[in-house]
Enzyme design. Sequence first.
Site, PDB file in Angstrom:
ATOM      1  N   ASN A   9       0.868  -1.186   0.000  1.00  0.00           N
ATOM      2  CA  ASN A   9       0.000   0.000   0.000  1.00  0.00           C
ATOM      3  C   ASN A   9       0.900   1.229   0.000  1.00  0.00           C
ATOM      4  OD1 ASN A   9      -1.834   2.022   0.493  1.00  0.00           O
ATOM      5  ND2 ASN A   9      -2.196   1.460   2.639  1.00  0.00           N
ATOM      6  N   LYS A  11       0.063   4.246  -0.201  1.00  0.00           N
ATOM      7  CA  LYS A  11      -0.605   5.412   0.391  1.00  0.00           C
ATOM      8  C   LYS A  11      -0.448   6.633  -0.535  1.00  0.00           C
ATOM      9  CE  LYS A  11       0.528   3.494   4.863  1.00  0.00           C
ATOM     10  NZ  LYS A  11       0.223   3.575   6.265  1.00  0.00           N
ATOM     11  N   HIS A  94      -9.401   0.850   4.982  1.00  0.00           N
ATOM     12  CA  HIS A  94      -8.110   1.075   5.649  1.00  0.00           C
ATOM     13  C   HIS A  94      -8.322   2.005   6.845  1.00  0.00           C
ATOM     14  CE1 HIS A  94      -4.000   2.391   6.371  1.00  0.00           C
ATOM     15  NE2 HIS A  94      -3.619   1.299   5.733  1.00  0.00           N
ATOM     16  N   GLU A  96      -6.746   4.454   7.895  1.00  0.00           N
ATOM     17  CA  GLU A  96      -6.588   5.884   7.608  1.00  0.00           C
ATOM     18  C   GLU A  96      -7.848   6.455   6.970  1.00  0.00           C
ATOM     19  OE1 GLU A  96      -2.872   5.419   5.522  1.00  0.00           O
ATOM     20  OE2 GLU A  96      -1.926   4.883   7.430  1.00  0.00           O
ATOM     21  N   GLU A 166      -5.018  -5.167  10.782  1.00  0.00           N
ATOM     22  CA  GLU A 166      -4.031  -4.108  10.946  1.00  0.00           C
ATOM     23  C   GLU A 166      -4.312  -3.338  12.234  1.00  0.00           C
ATOM     24  OE1 GLU A 166      -2.204  -3.037   6.893  1.00  0.00           O
ATOM     25  OE2 GLU A 166      -3.887  -1.701   7.239  1.00  0.00           O
ATOM     26  N   GLY A 172       2.545   2.280  10.658  1.00  0.00           N
ATOM     27  CA  GLY A 172       3.442   3.416  10.477  1.00  0.00           C
ATOM     28  C   GLY A 172       4.158   3.851  11.742  1.00  0.00           C
ATOM     29  N   SER A 213       3.696  -2.044  10.312  1.00  0.00           N
ATOM     30  CA  SER A 213       5.147  -1.992  10.492  1.00  0.00           C
ATOM     31  C   SER A 213       5.854  -3.305  10.135  1.00  0.00           C
ATOM     32  CB  SER A 213       5.495  -1.553  11.920  1.00  0.00           C
ATOM     33  OG  SER A 213       5.021  -0.230  12.156  1.00  0.00           O
ATOM     34  N   GLY A 235       4.816   1.440   4.581  1.00  0.00           N
ATOM     35  CA  GLY A 235       6.111   2.111   4.397  1.00  0.00           C
ATOM     36  C   GLY A 235       7.167   1.270   3.689  1.00  0.00           C
TER      37      GLY A 235
HETATM   38  C1  PEP Z   1      -0.650   0.067   5.880  1.00  0.00           C
HETATM   39  O1  PEP Z   1      -0.663   1.188   5.418  1.00  0.00           O
HETATM   40  O2  PEP Z   1      -1.572  -0.694   5.620  1.00  0.00           O
HETATM   41  C2  PEP Z   1       0.453  -0.317   6.767  1.00  0.00           C
HETATM   42  C3  PEP Z   1       0.402  -1.483   7.338  1.00  0.00           C
HETATM   43  O3  PEP Z   1       1.467   0.592   6.930  1.00  0.00           O
HETATM   44  P1  PEP Z   1       2.920   0.319   7.569  1.00  0.00           P
HETATM   45  O4  PEP Z   1       3.435  -0.979   6.964  1.00  0.00           O
HETATM   46  O5  PEP Z   1       3.737   1.500   7.162  1.00  0.00           O
HETATM   47  O6  PEP Z   1       2.745   0.195   9.036  1.00  0.00           O
END
Ligand code: PEP
Length: 252
Positions: A9, A11, A94, A96, A166, A172, A213, A235
């Site tokens: 992803n 983003k 998601h 976010e 998640e 993040g 993460s 990320g």
């Molecule tokens: C995500 O955006 O779904 C995610 C898991 O981000 P990150 O891997 O940066 O924590």
Amino acid sequence: MRKPFVAGNWKMNKTAAEARELVSQLLGPLMDIRGVEKVLCPPFTSLFAVASMLNDSGIGLGAQDMHWEEKGAFTGEISPGMVKELCNYVILGHSERRTYFGETDSMVNKKLQTALKHDLTPIVCVGETLDEYESGRTSEVVLRQINLGLADVAPASASRIVVAYEPVWAIGTGKASSGENANAVHGQVIRPALSRLFGEENAQAIRILYGGSVTAANASEFFQQPEIDGALVGGASLKAEEFAAIVRAAGR
Ligand code: PEP
């Protein structure tokens, strides 16, 4: 046997030119990895550029969101038909989107119904906030998100859904869940809920990813867990070598 699944992803990162550059670095390494379903989810504005590079690569393309209506006066939104012209996957719900854009379980459900109708593979995200985690409400929150978000889906279509657990506190932040904790949520909360909704056989076919993460350094800790079928990576999916290493770990 559920096929391992890893999606990146991106983003709100990468212009179309930058997306092309990243995909040119990813193509070779990802194409060499067999036995893993791999998906890239760039921003809408890069989908066209990336789609033309992924032809015959075996790498899937996904959108990060979409609206549930087919068309109309929804300024700034993208319809399922527009997504389907370029993609076979779509991320829905998601955290976010839920946190910053007011997305509710009922909106996630409408998007899910439309995605399935358009033959898109939905990656439905669920997970508790730090506050909910610390107050011991993980199961309650995740169960609500699954029961409402995945309501009214025909059991025969359910195996096409991919669920991503998640925990919001892990996204993040660099503070990933432990493999053991994520495995317990997958195996003791999410899969039993899927089984109640769709029957045991269909529930066993649904891939449940961990996200939050994930890096090349911790990926195997998750993939060796029996209930973790892959990862949704934020990320770390913006770095070609790191993302390829995560996908490789999923194939082992
Ligand atoms: C995500 O955006 O779904 C995610 C898991 O981000 P990150 O891997 O940066 O924590």
